[in-house]
Scaffold this motif. Structure first.
Motif, short mmCIF file in Angstrom:
data_model
loop_
_atom_site.label_atom_id
_atom_site.label_comp_id
_atom_site.label_asym_id
_atom_site.label_seq_id
_atom_site.Cartn_x
_atom_site.Cartn_y
_atom_site.Cartn_z
N ALA A 158 0.92 -1.34 -0.05
CA ALA A 158 -0.20 0.06 0.16
C ALA A 158 0.70 1.18 -0.01
O ALA A 158 1.91 1.29 0.90
N ILE A 159 0.58 2.28 -0.68
CA ILE A 159 1.06 3.58 -1.02
C ILE A 159 0.39 4.58 -0.06
O ILE A 159 -0.84 4.67 -0.24
N TYR A 160 0.94 5.03 1.07
CA TYR A 160 0.39 6.09 1.74
C TYR A 160 1.32 7.21 1.78
O TYR A 160 2.35 7.32 2.19
N LYS A 161 0.51 8.32 1.19
CA LYS A 161 1.50 9.48 1.03
C LYS A 161 2.66 9.07 0.16
O LYS A 161 2.59 8.52 -0.86
N THR A 162 3.91 9.35 0.83
CA THR A 162 4.93 9.01 -0.28
C THR A 162 5.58 7.49 0.42
O THR A 162 6.79 7.35 -0.10
N GLY A 163 4.99 7.27 1.31
CA GLY A 163 5.82 5.76 1.87
C GLY A 163 4.90 4.43 1.05
O GLY A 163 3.90 4.65 0.78
N ARG A 164 5.62 3.58 1.15
CA ARG A 164 5.35 2.02 0.82
C ARG A 164 5.08 1.21 1.75
O ARG A 164 6.46 1.13 2.17
N TYR A 165 4.27 0.41 2.00
CA TYR A 165 4.18 -0.50 3.15
C TYR A 165 3.81 -1.70 2.58
O TYR A 165 3.13 -1.88 1.62
N GLU A 176 11.65 20.94 -3.18
CA GLU A 176 11.70 22.31 -2.82
C GLU A 176 11.89 22.71 -1.22
O GLU A 176 11.43 21.90 -0.43
N THR A 177 12.84 23.47 -1.06
CA THR A 177 13.16 23.76 0.31
C THR A 177 12.80 25.16 1.00
O THR A 177 12.41 25.38 1.80
N ASN A 178 12.30 25.91 -0.30
CA ASN A 178 11.61 27.42 0.10
C ASN A 178 10.11 27.19 0.08
O ASN A 178 9.66 27.65 -0.72
N VAL A 179 9.79 26.66 1.35
CA VAL A 179 7.98 26.29 1.53
C VAL A 179 8.23 26.82 2.91
O VAL A 179 9.07 26.96 3.83
N PRO A 180 6.69 27.14 3.22
CA PRO A 180 6.41 27.38 4.42
C PRO A 180 6.82 26.44 5.64
O PRO A 180 7.26 26.96 6.81
N LEU A 181 6.82 25.24 5.32
CA LEU A 181 6.97 24.15 6.37
C LEU A 181 7.76 23.08 5.65
O LEU A 181 6.96 22.38 4.84
N PHE A 182 8.85 22.74 6.03
CA PHE A 182 9.53 21.58 5.44
C PHE A 182 9.31 20.39 6.28
O PHE A 182 9.59 20.20 7.54
N HIS A 183 8.36 19.67 5.89
CA HIS A 183 7.82 18.47 6.92
C HIS A 183 8.84 17.18 7.28
O HIS A 183 9.51 16.95 6.31
N GLU A 184 8.71 17.07 8.50
CA GLU A 184 9.60 15.86 8.83
C GLU A 184 8.42 14.59 8.66
O GLU A 184 7.67 14.41 9.74
N ARG A 185 8.70 13.71 7.93
CA ARG A 185 7.64 12.49 7.79
C ARG A 185 7.91 11.31 8.15
O ARG A 185 9.10 10.69 7.78
N LYS A 186 7.28 10.75 9.16
CA LYS A 186 7.77 9.35 9.75
C LYS A 186 7.00 8.42 9.13
O LYS A 186 5.96 8.53 8.37
N ALA A 187 7.64 7.28 8.97
CA ALA A 187 7.05 6.01 8.55
C ALA A 187 5.77 5.73 9.54
O ALA A 187 5.70 5.96 10.66
N LEU A 188 4.72 5.09 8.94
CA LEU A 188 3.48 4.44 9.83
C LEU A 188 4.15 3.50 10.67
O LEU A 188 5.20 2.74 10.39
N SER A 189 3.65 3.45 11.79
CA SER A 189 4.12 2.49 12.87
C SER A 189 3.63 1.03 12.56
O SER A 189 2.47 0.86 11.86
N PHE A 190 4.35 0.07 13.28
CA PHE A 190 3.89 -1.10 13.25
C PHE A 190 2.57 -1.09 13.99
O PHE A 190 2.11 -0.75 14.98
N LYS A 191 1.58 -1.91 13.08
CA LYS A 191 0.26 -2.15 13.34
C LYS A 191 -0.78 -1.04 13.17
O LYS A 191 -1.95 -1.04 13.75
N GLU A 192 -0.09 0.07 12.95
CA GLU A 192 -0.90 1.36 12.60
C GLU A 192 -1.92 1.05 11.72
O GLU A 192 -1.79 0.47 10.60
N LYS A 193 -3.13 1.65 11.86
CA LYS A 193 -4.10 1.66 10.69
C LYS A 193 -3.98 2.77 9.80
O LYS A 193 -4.16 3.94 10.20
N ALA A 194 -4.41 2.60 8.60
CA ALA A 194 -4.32 3.60 7.52
C ALA A 194 -5.50 3.46 6.71
O ALA A 194 -5.58 2.39 6.12
N ASN A 195 -6.28 4.66 6.39
CA ASN A 195 -7.37 4.46 5.40
C ASN A 195 -6.87 4.63 3.91
O ASN A 195 -6.47 5.92 3.73
N ILE A 196 -6.63 3.80 3.07
CA ILE A 196 -5.96 3.91 1.92
C ILE A 196 -6.66 3.57 0.62
O ILE A 196 -7.42 2.71 0.77
#
Length: 137
Positions: free
Chosen positions: A13-20, A55-75
Motif C-alpha cells: 500500500a502506498i500512503y502519502k509517499t511511503g510504501r508498506y 523544494e526547500t523554500n516552503v512555509p514548512l519543510f515536513h518531517e515525515r515518519k513512517a507509519l508505525s507497526f500495526k498502525e491503521k491507515a485508510n488507503i
C-alpha cells in the motif's frame, strides 16, 4: 475498483509517499478505501512538502515518519495491491528503508537532499530511537 481485495489479504500500500506491506482489516462503506494494518516498510516517506517536492523554500519543510507497526491507515484501493512474498520484521524493514533512502539522498547534491538527510537523522534519533553510526562524513 479493486473488489477482489478482501479482509485478511496481505497487500502493498502506498500512503502519502511511503510504501508498506500490510493486511486489509476492512473497507470503508463505499468500498473505495481499505483499512490497512501496517506490518512492514518498503519505502520510507519522502521529507518536505508533498505539494512542492524537492523544494526547500516552503512555509514548512515536513518531517515525515513512517507509519508505525500495526498502525491503521485508510488507503484508496487504487493504491493497494495484493502481496504474496515473505513479510519482513517491521523494525528491520524500517531500518532498510531508511538506509536506502539515505543512500539515495547522499548521491544527490542539492539543498533539498541535505535537508531531507537532516530530517531523517532526527527521526532516527528522536522518533525511531535508533542508535546508528553518525554518517555525516
Amino acid at each position: 475498483m479493486d473488489t477482489y481485495l478482501k479482509e485478511g489479504d496481505k497487500v502493498t500500500a502506498i500512503y502519502k509517499t511511503g510504501r508498506y506491506i500490510g493486511e486489509i482489516i476492512g473497507k470503508n462503506p463505499k468500498g473505495t478505501h481499505a483499512i490497512v494494518k501496517i506490518l512492514a516498510v518498503l519505502k520510507h516517506p519522502v521529507q518536505g512538502d508533498l505539494h512542492q517536492p524537492g523544494e526547500t523554500n516552503v512555509p514548512l519543510f515536513h518531517e515525515r515518519k513512517a507509519l508505525s507497526f500495526k498502525e491503521k491507515a485508510n488507503i484508496p484501493l487504487s493504491h493497494v495491491n495484493l502481496y504474496s512474498g515473505d513479510i519482513p520484521e517491521y523494525s528491520n524493514s524500517l531500518l532498510e528503508a531508511l538506509m536506502t533512502q539515505k543512500k539515495e539522498l547522499k548521491n544527490e547534491n542539492s539543498i533539498w537532499a541535505s535537508k531531507s538527510l537532516e530530517s531523517l537523522r532526527k527521526l532516527e534519533k528522536d522518533t525511531y530511537k535508533l542508535n546508528l553510526e553518525d554518517d555525516h562524513q
